[in-house]
Design a protein around this motif. Structure first.
Motif, PDB file in Angstrom:
ATOM      1  N   GLU A   1      80.436  57.071  86.397  1.00 47.83           N
ATOM      2  CA  GLU A   1      81.079  58.146  87.144  1.00 47.83           C
ATOM      3  C   GLU A   1      81.564  57.568  88.461  1.00 47.83           C
ATOM      4  O   GLU A   1      82.794  57.826  89.097  1.00 47.83           O
ATOM      5  N   LEU A   2      80.952  56.593  89.265  1.00 49.37           N
ATOM      6  CA  LEU A   2      81.318  56.286  90.575  1.00 49.37           C
ATOM      7  C   LEU A   2      82.327  55.007  90.347  1.00 49.37           C
ATOM      8  O   LEU A   2      83.227  55.061  91.265  1.00 49.37           O
ATOM      9  N   ASN A   3      82.318  54.465  89.673  1.00 51.68           N
ATOM     10  CA  ASN A   3      83.258  53.306  89.425  1.00 51.68           C
ATOM     11  C   ASN A   3      84.052  53.060  88.113  1.00 51.68           C
ATOM     12  O   ASN A   3      84.961  51.926  88.031  1.00 51.68           O
ATOM     13  N   PHE A   4      84.119  53.879  87.589  1.00 47.87           N
ATOM     14  CA  PHE A   4      85.086  53.850  86.133  1.00 47.87           C
ATOM     15  C   PHE A   4      84.520  52.752  85.364  1.00 47.87           C
ATOM     16  O   PHE A   4      85.747  52.297  84.579  1.00 47.87           O
ATOM     17  N   GLU A   5      83.693  52.077  85.213  1.00 46.51           N
ATOM     18  CA  GLU A   5      83.159  50.985  84.435  1.00 46.51           C
ATOM     19  C   GLU A   5      82.518  51.484  83.228  1.00 46.51           C
ATOM     20  O   GLU A   5      82.241  52.868  82.924  1.00 46.51           O
ATOM     21  N   TYR A   6      82.524  50.717  81.959  1.00 47.54           N
ATOM     22  CA  TYR A   6      81.762  51.245  80.716  1.00 47.54           C
ATOM     23  C   TYR A   6      80.189  50.722  81.013  1.00 47.54           C
ATOM     24  O   TYR A   6      79.828  49.813  81.323  1.00 47.54           O
ATOM     25  N   PRO A   7      79.504  51.839  80.563  1.00 49.65           N
ATOM     26  CA  PRO A   7      78.066  51.679  80.742  1.00 49.65           C
ATOM     27  C   PRO A   7      77.669  50.510  79.731  1.00 49.65           C
ATOM     28  O   PRO A   7      78.202  50.399  78.404  1.00 49.65           O
ATOM     29  N   ALA A   8      76.551  49.787  80.224  1.00 49.38           N
ATOM     30  CA  ALA A   8      76.051  48.742  79.206  1.00 49.38           C
ATOM     31  C   ALA A   8      75.311  49.410  78.184  1.00 49.38           C
ATOM     32  O   ALA A   8      74.900  48.966  76.904  1.00 49.38           O
ATOM     33  N   ASN A   9      74.500  50.545  78.545  1.00 44.97           N
ATOM     34  CA  ASN A   9      73.833  51.326  77.661  1.00 44.97           C
ATOM     35  C   ASN A   9      74.683  52.109  76.748  1.00 44.97           C
ATOM     36  O   ASN A   9      75.295  52.966  77.472  1.00 44.97           O
ATOM     37  N   PRO A  10      74.762  51.993  75.610  1.00 48.80           N
ATOM     38  CA  PRO A  10      75.501  52.591  74.779  1.00 48.80           C
ATOM     39  C   PRO A  10      75.331  54.120  74.461  1.00 48.80           C
ATOM     40  O   PRO A  10      76.298  54.796  73.966  1.00 48.80           O
ATOM     41  N   GLN A  11      74.204  54.514  75.043  1.00 52.06           N
ATOM     42  CA  GLN A  11      74.102  55.857  74.701  1.00 52.06           C
ATOM     43  C   GLN A  11      74.535  56.951  75.864  1.00 52.06           C
ATOM     44  O   GLN A  11      74.520  57.968  75.800  1.00 52.06           O
ATOM     45  N   VAL A  12      75.008  56.098  77.141  1.00 53.16           N
ATOM     46  CA  VAL A  12      75.638  56.912  78.041  1.00 53.16           C
ATOM     47  C   VAL A  12      77.217  57.218  77.733  1.00 53.16           C
ATOM     48  O   VAL A  12      77.755  56.629  77.429  1.00 53.16           O
ATOM     49  N   LYS A  13      77.425  58.400  78.187  1.00 50.16           N
ATOM     50  CA  LYS A  13      78.762  59.069  78.136  1.00 50.16           C
ATOM     51  C   LYS A  13      79.861  58.119  79.102  1.00 50.16           C
ATOM     52  O   LYS A  13      79.528  57.858  80.309  1.00 50.16           O
ATOM     53  N   LEU A  14      81.274  58.286  78.567  1.00 49.72           N
ATOM     54  CA  LEU A  14      82.187  57.713  79.529  1.00 49.72           C
ATOM     55  C   LEU A  14      82.635  58.610  80.577  1.00 49.72           C
ATOM     56  O   LEU A  14      82.278  59.755  80.449  1.00 49.72           O
TER      57      LEU A  14
ATOM     58  N   ASN B   1      91.265  44.393  85.197  1.00 48.14           N
ATOM     59  CA  ASN B   1      90.031  45.073  84.742  1.00 48.14           C
ATOM     60  C   ASN B   1      90.350  46.593  84.840  1.00 48.14           C
ATOM     61  O   ASN B   1      90.980  47.021  85.797  1.00 48.14           O
ATOM     62  N   THR B   2      89.892  47.241  84.092  1.00 52.48           N
ATOM     63  CA  THR B   2      90.106  48.695  83.828  1.00 52.48           C
ATOM     64  C   THR B   2      89.531  49.595  84.812  1.00 52.48           C
ATOM     65  O   THR B   2      90.598  50.556  85.303  1.00 52.48           O
ATOM     66  N   TYR B   3      88.705  49.297  85.500  1.00 55.02           N
ATOM     67  CA  TYR B   3      88.229  50.050  86.667  1.00 55.02           C
ATOM     68  C   TYR B   3      89.214  50.296  87.837  1.00 55.02           C
ATOM     69  O   TYR B   3      89.189  51.039  88.506  1.00 55.02           O
ATOM     70  N   TYR B   4      89.768  49.097  88.206  1.00 54.16           N
ATOM     71  CA  TYR B   4      91.002  49.075  89.207  1.00 54.16           C
ATOM     72  C   TYR B   4      92.186  50.184  88.762  1.00 54.16           C
ATOM     73  O   TYR B   4      92.453  50.821  89.833  1.00 54.16           O
ATOM     74  N   LEU B   5      92.113  50.348  87.567  1.00 53.54           N
ATOM     75  CA  LEU B   5      93.288  51.405  87.055  1.00 53.54           C
ATOM     76  C   LEU B   5      92.700  52.608  87.046  1.00 53.54           C
ATOM     77  O   LEU B   5      93.371  53.639  87.605  1.00 53.54           O
ATOM     78  N   GLY B   6      91.344  52.842  86.799  1.00 56.91           N
ATOM     79  CA  GLY B   6      90.885  54.057  87.017  1.00 56.91           C
ATOM     80  C   GLY B   6      90.792  54.464  88.524  1.00 56.91           C
ATOM     81  O   GLY B   6      91.199  55.704  88.860  1.00 56.91           O
ATOM     82  N   ARG B   7      90.572  53.810  89.643  1.00 54.36           N
ATOM     83  CA  ARG B   7      90.661  54.135  90.853  1.00 54.36           C
ATOM     84  C   ARG B   7      92.006  54.535  91.159  1.00 54.36           C
ATOM     85  O   ARG B   7      92.139  55.479  92.072  1.00 54.36           O
ATOM     86  N   LEU B   8      93.084  53.816  90.784  1.00 51.74           N
ATOM     87  CA  LEU B   8      94.400  54.376  91.057  1.00 51.74           C
ATOM     88  C   LEU B   8      94.740  55.481  90.568  1.00 51.74           C
ATOM     89  O   LEU B   8      95.507  56.350  91.199  1.00 51.74           O
TER      90      LEU B   8
END
Length: 330
Positions: free
Chosen positions: A280-293, A219-226
């Protein structure tokens, strides 16, 4: 396992014995998300609305078992969990109620919502191929099926099949390709393993970085944390068409004492304000498509996700688990 409020620790419970909680005082959330990820959101919601939120943190299966055993006596108003397989199972066990909310319909795309409106996705996690940037040329990578090719013999790392994330991934393979083709793919994966299956996605990524293997799936957010801790980590993502995605999500419990308040909290969690915080907290993709990454996630670039409805991962999970066992993927 522990119960917390937005103001701090409330108590400890053992097994299925609930702590002393006055459900009339607050929204009660059963949460499989880590406390440090959700507490800031609940703090913000209480500050914004004055509505108190208490949450019990535990493993997904433990929370679901509690809801089933407690039945009408449950204090829980909202179930917050990870992986669509767990949300699907919650609907199978009839512990969630339909949610009629135009705001949720507006904020969350249809493929991330239960067709019968019993749960909604709140964050999206992609599960792509990752590789060592010092040993692998990205142009030599293709897709999940290609990882079964003998050219990758002794170069692949995988997380254990016991983790629901991989069970959902394989379930989506079955939905897309059928069982026979999926069996061949999994057999090739097992044959190409560089190491025995690993306990976590973090271990997969670290093993790639350390050249114990050269490619893997995580999962991508694990890479984000590292990467947050080590921007020079020699691991990158390979995007291909049809990247598997999954969700964390939530639903209002069938016997919620405060269904309207729980729905309002869920609506706020789908809002741009809350989704931005969580991204911002967990490096996940927002489910709401209007939210920035988040900045780290944005640098990974865009990708084309699997187009099948995420609920297929739940529907076929038992079949996927059986198939993984049969081919020796443990």
């Amino acid at each position: 396992m522990k119960i917390q409020t937005v103001s701090g620790l409330i108590g400890i419970f053992i097994g299925f014995i609930l702590p002393s909680v006055n459900a009339s005082d607050a929204i009660i959330v059963y949460s499989a998300r880590m406390a440090h990820l959700i507490k800031p959101l609940f703090d913000a919601y209480t500050q914004k609305t004055g509505v108190a939120v208490k949450f019990i943190s535990a493993k997904e299966e433990e929370l679901l078992d509690r809801l089933v055993i407690e039945g009408e006596n449950t204090p829980a108003d909202l179930l917050l969990t990870v992986d669509v397989g767990n949300l699907w199972l919650a609907t199978e066990k009839d512990v969630l109620r339909p949610i009629d909310s135009a705001l949720l319909d507006k904020n969350i795309p249809p493929h991330l919502r239960d067709p019968e409106k019993r749960w909604v996705g709140l964050s999206v996690r992609a599960r792509p191929i990752m590789y060592n940037t010092e040993t692998i040329k990205p142009e030599n990578l293709k897709d999940y099926a290609d990882l079964a090719d003998p050219k990758w013999h002794g170069k692949l790392c995988l997380r254990t099949a016991k983790k629901v994330y991989n069970q959902s991934l394989v379930a989506m393979f079955i939905a897309r390709y059928g069982e026979a083709q999926t069996r061949n793919l999994l057999t090739g994966w097992v044959n190409n393993l560089a190491l025995p299956v690993l306990a976590s996605d973090t271990q997969v990524i670290e093993s790639i970085a350390n050249r114990q293997c050269e490619i893997g799936i995580a999962n991508t957010y694990y890479l984000g944390r590292l990467q947050h801790d080590n921007p020079q980590l020699p691991v990158a993502i390979h995007w291909h068409d049809g990247v598997h995605i999954n969700i964390s999500g939530a639903g209002v419990t069938k016997y919620a004492k405060h269904p309207e308040l729980a729905t309002q909290l869920l609506e706020w969690l789908s809002s741009e304000e809350a989704q931005d915080q969580f991204a911002e907290l967990n490096f996940e993709y927002p489910a709401n498509p209007q939210v920035k990454l988040s900045h780290i996630v944005e640098k990974w670039g865009k990708f084309n996700a699997e187009t099948l409805h995420v609920s297929e991962a739940g529907r076929l999970q038992a079949q996927a688990t059986r198939l993984m066992e049969e081919v020796g993927y443990h």
